[in-house]
Design a protein around this motif. Structure first.
Motif, PDB file in Angstrom:
ATOM      1  N   LEU A 149       0.814  -1.210   0.000  1.00 22.13           N
ATOM      2  CA  LEU A 149       0.000   0.000   0.000  1.00 22.13           C
ATOM      3  C   LEU A 149       0.852   1.265   0.000  1.00 22.13           C
ATOM      4  CD1 LEU A 149      -2.188  -2.107   0.700  1.00 22.13           C
ATOM      5  CD2 LEU A 149      -3.156  -0.440   2.307  1.00 22.13           C
ATOM      6  N   GLY A 150       2.062   1.155   0.469  1.00 22.84           N
ATOM      7  CA  GLY A 150       2.954   2.302   0.559  1.00 22.84           C
ATOM      8  C   GLY A 150       4.146   1.930   1.419  1.00 22.84           C
ATOM      9  N   TRP A 151       4.674   2.912   2.133  1.00 21.46           N
ATOM     10  CA  TRP A 151       5.811   2.647   3.017  1.00 21.46           C
ATOM     11  C   TRP A 151       5.669   3.517   4.261  1.00 21.46           C
ATOM     12  CZ3 TRP A 151       5.664   5.752  -1.142  1.00 21.46           C
ATOM     13  CH2 TRP A 151       6.099   7.066  -0.980  1.00 21.46           C
ATOM     14  N   GLN A 152       6.295   3.090   5.339  1.00 23.84           N
ATOM     15  CA  GLN A 152       6.300   3.904   6.546  1.00 23.84           C
ATOM     16  C   GLN A 152       7.311   5.030   6.368  1.00 23.84           C
ATOM     17  OE1 GLN A 152       5.990   0.481   9.731  1.00 23.84           O
ATOM     18  NE2 GLN A 152       5.532   2.451  10.699  1.00 23.84           N
ATOM     19  N   GLY A 153       6.809   6.250   6.358  1.00 22.19           N
ATOM     20  CA  GLY A 153       7.669   7.396   6.147  1.00 22.19           C
ATOM     21  C   GLY A 153       8.494   7.734   7.372  1.00 22.19           C
ATOM     22  N   ALA A 186      10.299   2.134  -0.149  1.00 19.04           N
ATOM     23  CA  ALA A 186      10.392   3.437   0.505  1.00 19.04           C
ATOM     24  C   ALA A 186      10.802   4.494  -0.518  1.00 19.04           C
ATOM     25  CB  ALA A 186      11.394   3.388   1.640  1.00 19.04           C
ATOM     26  N   ALA A 187      10.200   5.672  -0.419  1.00 13.68           N
ATOM     27  CA  ALA A 187      10.486   6.723  -1.391  1.00 13.68           C
ATOM     28  C   ALA A 187      10.571   8.100  -0.742  1.00 13.68           C
ATOM     29  CB  ALA A 187       9.419   6.724  -2.491  1.00 13.68           C
ATOM     30  N   CYS A 188      11.027   8.142   0.505  1.00 10.42           N
ATOM     31  CA  CYS A 188      11.217   9.438   1.164  1.00 10.42           C
ATOM     32  C   CYS A 188      12.485  10.131   0.666  1.00 10.42           C
ATOM     33  CB  CYS A 188      11.306   9.261   2.684  1.00 10.42           C
ATOM     34  SG  CYS A 188       9.748   8.834   3.475  1.00 10.42           S
ATOM     35  N   GLY A 189      13.468   9.333   0.277  1.00 10.24           N
ATOM     36  CA  GLY A 189      14.717   9.911  -0.186  1.00 10.24           C
ATOM     37  C   GLY A 189      15.369  10.768   0.889  1.00 10.24           C
TER      38      GLY A 189
END
Length: 383
Positions: A149-153, A186-189
């Motif tokens: 569903l997404g990632w934990q930011g 993860a895509a917070c970068g």
């Protein structure tokens, strides 16, 4: 019925029921979550949330709660706001309520739709299942990440490429052996906007939260006096805090029009007047917040929050209702009223100081004595 076809139909049915996201994870997904949970509890970062300790083993893994589970269906329902959640910052006469609590109680709405999906699945596949929202010992966020569903930011909440940081999460545990989806990458970068936005430095490091310093925890879960070190940082927030969520760049992809109608804000909760809220007794509080998640914290805790906001706002029109709460039956309200009156009308507080002679609560007496160390929280330590 082919498993892949069933999974496609599960996701289609979830969409018809208002879920913006649906994915599947194996029951043994996110194996390190239990380890991280135990470390977090050992460090005391959960504060007053003692209930997290009592069922930690069940929370640590799906099988710990229900040994028969084979797959987890993770679901997300959007509550993306139409207006900027930070627009009322600094407006002294009004209180700020977290976006998720301005409409209907999400516990009821999400669970109702989870049950509807569960009934459909049980009929279609003949399986056993259990449904959970966040009142159960379930780690929805790592499971949702494992289900794609997404990632934990870095703010520890789930971030979605399509819904940003605005998802209510739920889960269905089932005895079906479903093919899992790929985990969410993860895509917070290098972005640290959520870390910088926190008014109370509640993040000792990216992906770590010290709840004892979090305004959402302090205004909702914490039952005692608001620690003196955080009062000014709370500003006019009277229930929850959206700051770390609202600044997430991924929110630009979330469409407010897709949010469930049940989560649309009630007009009287978008910018409520503190003068009205400070006059609420228990019956009035229950009436105003009927059907709202705010009702769960009770009148005393809520009025405590409103008093902190009043003290921060500098609106002298609030002096009278604040002064009227110096004799409130609830100690936590009396203590907050002392602090607020001292900020709004120091001379008026001095004139009312005779009340201290009859005070029996140690915490309230500390407020009269002007202590600045009430409930001081240990500074967060980096990992």
């Amino acid at each position: 019925m082919a498993a892949d076809n069933l999974q496609h139909r599960i996701k289609a049915q979830a969409a018809t029921l208002g879920f913006a996201a649906c994915g599947i994870a194996p029951a043994d997904a996110a194996p390190r979550s239990g380890e991280r949970l135990r470390q977090w509890l050992a460090e005391g970062c959960h504060g007053d949330m003692i209930w997290m300790e009592g069922r930690a083993d069940q929370r640590a893994s799906p099988a710990g709660l229900w040994p028969e589970v084979r797959s987890v269906i993770a679901l997300g329902m959007s509550y993306a706001p139409a207006a900027d959640p930070l627009r009322l910052a600094g407006e002294g006469g009004v209180g700020r309520i977290s976006v998720y609590a301005q409409g209907g109680d999400y516990h009821d709405v999400v669970k109702r739709q989870l049950k509807a999906l569960g009934r459909w699945l049980a009929t279609e596949a003949g399986c056993d299942l259990k449904v959970f929202v966040d009142t159960a010992p379930v780690m929805e966020k790592p499971l949702a990440e494992a289900a794609g569903l997404g990632w934990q930011g870095k703010h520890t909440n789930l971030v979605s490429r399509t819904e940003g940081s605005w998802l209510f999460l739920g889960a269905i545990y089932t005895t079906l052996a479903l093919t899992p989806d790929a985990p969410g990458p993860a895509a917070c970068g290098s972005c640290d906007a959520c870390q910088r936005a926190c008014p109370t430095d509640a993040f000792p490091a990216p992906y770590r939260l010290d709840a004892r310093r979090c305004i959402s925890y302090l205004t909702i879960e914490h039952a005692g006096p608001i620690p003196s070190e955080f009062r000014r940082a709370i500003g006019n927030r009277i229930y929850g805090c959206d700051d770390c969520l609202a600044v997430c760049p991924w929110n630009k992809f979330a469409a407010a029009a897709q949010a469930q109608i049940a989560f649309q804000p009630r007009a009287e909760l978008t910018a409520p007047a503190l003068a009205d809220l400070l006059r609420l007794d228990d019956a009035g509080f229950r009436q105003v917040f009927s059907g709202s998640p705010i009702k769960r914290i009770g009148r005393d805790r809520f009025v405590r929050n409103c008093l902190i906001a009043a003290g921060n706002g500098g609106d002298v029109a609030l002096v009278a209702p604040v002064r009227g709460l110096l004799d409130d039956p609830a100690a936590v309200v009396r203590g907050a009223a002392i602090w607020a009156l001292g900020r709004l009308d120091p001379a008026g507080l001095d004139a009312a100081r005779w009340r201290a002679a009859g005070e029996i609560d140690a915490g309230v007496l500390a407020e009269w004595n002007g202590s600045d160390t009430i409930g001081v929280t240990p500074a967060p330590q980096p990992a």
